[in-house]
Design a protein around this motif. Structure first.
Motif, PDB file in Angstrom:
ATOM      1  N   ALA A 173       6.646   2.895  -2.350  1.00  0.00           N
ATOM      2  CA  ALA A 173       5.921   2.414  -1.170  1.00  0.00           C
ATOM      3  C   ALA A 173       6.817   2.372   0.067  1.00  0.00           C
ATOM      4  O   ALA A 173       6.334   2.481   1.191  1.00  0.00           O
ATOM      5  N   ALA A 174       8.118   2.232  -0.147  1.00  0.00           N
ATOM      6  CA  ALA A 174       9.050   2.171   0.986  1.00  0.00           C
ATOM      7  C   ALA A 174       9.070   3.500   1.738  1.00  0.00           C
ATOM      8  O   ALA A 174       9.477   3.559   2.891  1.00  0.00           O
ATOM      9  N   ASN A 175       8.626   4.544   1.080  1.00  0.00           N
ATOM     10  CA  ASN A 175       8.630   5.861   1.725  1.00  0.00           C
ATOM     11  C   ASN A 175       7.234   6.307   2.153  1.00  0.00           C
ATOM     12  O   ASN A 175       6.981   7.486   2.326  1.00  0.00           O
ATOM     13  N   VAL A 176       6.341   5.355   2.286  1.00  0.00           N
ATOM     14  CA  VAL A 176       4.962   5.718   2.620  1.00  0.00           C
ATOM     15  C   VAL A 176       4.920   6.403   3.991  1.00  0.00           C
ATOM     16  O   VAL A 176       5.666   6.059   4.904  1.00  0.00           O
ATOM     17  N   SER A 177       4.052   7.398   4.078  1.00  0.00           N
ATOM     18  CA  SER A 177       3.939   8.144   5.335  1.00  0.00           C
ATOM     19  C   SER A 177       3.034   7.396   6.307  1.00  0.00           C
ATOM     20  O   SER A 177       1.877   7.127   6.012  1.00  0.00           O
ATOM     21  N   SER A 178       3.574   7.053   7.469  1.00  0.00           N
ATOM     22  CA  SER A 178       2.773   6.310   8.443  1.00  0.00           C
ATOM     23  C   SER A 178       1.646   7.197   8.989  1.00  0.00           C
ATOM     24  O   SER A 178       0.573   6.712   9.312  1.00  0.00           O
ATOM     25  N   ARG A 179       1.895   8.488   9.011  1.00  0.00           N
ATOM     26  CA  ARG A 179       0.870   9.396   9.537  1.00  0.00           C
ATOM     27  C   ARG A 179      -0.363   9.397   8.621  1.00  0.00           C
ATOM     28  O   ARG A 179      -1.500   9.283   9.069  1.00  0.00           O
ATOM     29  N   THR A 180      -0.108   9.498   7.308  1.00  0.00           N
ATOM     30  CA  THR A 180      -1.219   9.487   6.355  1.00  0.00           C
ATOM     31  C   THR A 180      -1.972   8.158   6.418  1.00  0.00           C
ATOM     32  O   THR A 180      -3.203   8.133   6.379  1.00  0.00           O
ATOM     33  N   LEU A 181      -1.222   7.074   6.537  1.00  0.00           N
ATOM     34  CA  LEU A 181      -1.881   5.765   6.594  1.00  0.00           C
ATOM     35  C   LEU A 181      -2.696   5.604   7.863  1.00  0.00           C
ATOM     36  O   LEU A 181      -3.758   4.987   7.860  1.00  0.00           O
ATOM     37  N   ARG A 182      -2.188   6.165   8.941  1.00  0.00           N
ATOM     38  CA  ARG A 182      -2.935   6.083  10.205  1.00  0.00           C
ATOM     39  C   ARG A 182      -4.249   6.853  10.074  1.00  0.00           C
ATOM     40  O   ARG A 182      -5.292   6.408  10.522  1.00  0.00           O
ATOM     41  N   VAL A 213       0.845  -1.193   0.000  1.00  0.00           N
ATOM     42  CA  VAL A 213       0.000   0.000   0.000  1.00  0.00           C
ATOM     43  C   VAL A 213       0.882   1.246   0.000  1.00  0.00           C
ATOM     44  O   VAL A 213       1.927   1.276   0.656  1.00  0.00           O
ATOM     45  N   SER A 214       0.462   2.244  -0.762  1.00  0.00           N
ATOM     46  CA  SER A 214       1.177   3.525  -0.713  1.00  0.00           C
ATOM     47  C   SER A 214       0.178   4.651  -0.946  1.00  0.00           C
ATOM     48  O   SER A 214      -1.010   4.405  -1.122  1.00  0.00           O
ATOM     49  N   ILE A 215       0.672   5.859  -0.951  1.00  0.00           N
ATOM     50  CA  ILE A 215      -0.188   7.005  -1.214  1.00  0.00           C
ATOM     51  C   ILE A 215       0.210   7.551  -2.584  1.00  0.00           C
ATOM     52  O   ILE A 215       1.388   7.831  -2.831  1.00  0.00           O
TER      53      ILE A 215
END
Lengths: 165, 84
Positions: free
Chosen positions: B58-67, A98-100
């Motif tokens: 995806a390795a740089n995905v923001s945990s804050r946004t996902l939360r 998953v990504s943004i």
């Protein structure tokens, strides 16, 4: 086993997580073979795949059912089976990364590169999906009940007993 | 780049562990058989490159946004899980 510190998730106790071995690593990250599959209530339904060699390398994962618009059929070949040490009856789990999407801000799932986990052997492999039906950046949608309009679609894993790629 | 010409059914050997067989030639397509040990990943290049790029993103995905996204999902369906 000592606790590990991850930039995204803070401190993780490996005993609270499932250990997953990826003999080939992830595509583009071939040097990382050992991962922890972590669940965190505040991130549910997402899970995290954290590299044990470098805990700052973490991938968010989710059930493909959140993304697919039609049945998601995956095929494993003999090489996949060897790498997963797959035997009859083994419980398999399919997860997508998953990504943004930076343009739209949507949460997207990579349906072209799912991760197959053999929960018995603890081995996992990222496989490639060549079908044009599935996108590498499929936006997430909120789930309804199965069978409802726009409801969830099944993920199936088919196994072929010959080498095809 | 090393360039070799091979006939149908002939092989190419790369080191001790990798063998490539020319299985079929039809129109503009060549069908190859590849024997390689399990630690050597074999993929079609175009999709491989695409997934590599996606993995890097995806390795740089923001945990804050996902939360935040997780919280929206949890609120919209407090008890249901996709795997239930």
């Amino acid at each position: 086993m000592a606790k590990i510190r991850c930039r995204e998730l803070g401190e993780i106790d490996p005993r609270d997580a499932e250990q997953v071995e990826m003999p080939e690593g992830l595509i583009g990250f071939e040097r990382h073979h050992s991962f922890l599959l972590c669940e965190h209530e505040e991130y549910e339904p997402f899970r995290w795949l954290v590299s044990m060699a470098d805990p700052d390398l973490a991938f968010a994962l989710a059930d493909p059912g959140y993304f697919v618009r039609e049945a998601y059929h995956l095929t494993l070949n003999e090489m996949d089976m060897d790498l997963l040490d797959l035997k009859e009856g083994d419980p398999l789990e399919v997860l997508v990364i998953v990504s943004i999407d930076e343009k739209t801000g949507w949460v997207v799932g990579d349906l072209k590169g799912p991760i197959i986990v053999n929960r018995r052997s603890g081995l996992a492999r990222q496989i490639l999906v060549y079908s044009a039906r599935h996108s590498a950046r499929q936006p997430m949608r909120l789930m309804k009940e199965p069978g409802e309009e726009g409801g969830r679609f099944e993920t199936t894993v088919r196994i072929v007993d010959r080498r095809v790629a | 780049m090393l360039i070799l010409t091979r006939k149908l059914g002939e092989n190419i050997r790369i080191g001790e562990r990798i063998r490539i067989v020319i299985l079929d030639i039809k129109g503009g397509q060549v069908k190859l058989g590849i024997d390689a040990p399990p630690d050597v990943a074999v993929h079609r290049e175009e999709i491989y490159e695409r997934i590599r790029e996606e993995n890097r993103r995806a390795a740089n995905v923001s945990s804050r946004t996902l939360r935040e996204a997780a919280q929206i999902i949890q609120k919209s369906r407090p008890t249901q899980k996709p795997s239930d």
